[in-house]
Scaffold this motif. Sequence first.
Motif, short mmCIF file in Angstrom:
data_model
loop_
_atom_site.label_atom_id
_atom_site.label_comp_id
_atom_site.label_asym_id
_atom_site.label_seq_id
_atom_site.Cartn_x
_atom_site.Cartn_y
_atom_site.Cartn_z
N ARG A 1 0.89 -1.16 0.00
CA ARG A 1 0.00 0.00 0.00
C ARG A 1 0.93 1.20 0.00
NH1 ARG A 1 -2.67 -2.01 5.41
NH2 ARG A 1 -0.55 -2.75 5.60
N LEU B 1 -8.16 4.15 3.66
CA LEU B 1 -7.53 3.32 2.62
C LEU B 1 -6.85 2.07 3.17
CD1 LEU B 1 -5.72 6.01 0.43
CD2 LEU B 1 -7.82 4.79 -0.11
N TRP C 1 -1.95 -1.26 -4.04
CA TRP C 1 -2.48 0.00 -4.53
C TRP C 1 -1.44 1.11 -4.36
CZ3 TRP C 1 -2.52 3.22 -0.43
CH2 TRP C 1 -2.99 2.79 0.81
N TYR D 1 -1.45 5.37 -4.30
CA TYR D 1 -2.19 6.63 -4.32
C TYR D 1 -1.22 7.79 -4.32
CZ TYR D 1 -6.96 5.01 -3.66
OH TYR D 1 -8.20 4.45 -3.86
N ARG E 1 -5.46 10.60 -5.04
CA ARG E 1 -5.92 10.05 -6.32
C ARG E 1 -5.20 8.74 -6.57
NH1 ARG E 1 -3.37 11.22 -11.64
NH2 ARG E 1 -1.76 12.51 -10.72
N ARG E 2 -5.96 7.74 -6.95
CA ARG E 2 -5.38 6.43 -7.24
C ARG E 2 -4.60 6.52 -8.54
NH1 ARG E 2 -7.77 0.73 -5.74
NH2 ARG E 2 -5.90 -0.45 -6.18
#
Length: 141
Positions: A80, A108, A116, A118, A126-127
């Motif tokens: 992450r 998140l 992910w 971001y 924003r991803r």
Amino acid sequence: MRRLPDVFVDVSLGGVAVPRIFREAGYHVVTLHEQFGQRPVPDLEWMSWADERDMVVLCKDQRIRRNSAEKYALARSRLRVVCLTTGRLRSAEQQQLFLEHMPALERLWDMPERPWFYGISPSGLRRLGIEPSKESDKPLG
């Protein structure tokens, strides 16, 4: 009580201001220099280390998304990653940005879909895409 994830802070964000706000919020934080010392550490090395420990990664270097080997490793990890996308902010401005977006960041952490990536900037979170887009994105060897 909800368990907070451990946080790894890349050298690109420094070792004081950003780590401090997460420590003050109750997170266990490890900076790149605390873990690896003052030696240069390839991104793939710290990425693997943080992934093995299921850490949230904070960084400023978006090249991870553009370097084929790093993008490939990231796409196959469970990382992450939150990346500061505005490179010209001073330390205090970076700290304020993470503080302002802490509630959104904390939502998140538990997203089941991983990895992910971001981006965080004054305009918000924003991803950002991380999937290798073609066969040539795979690392050699």
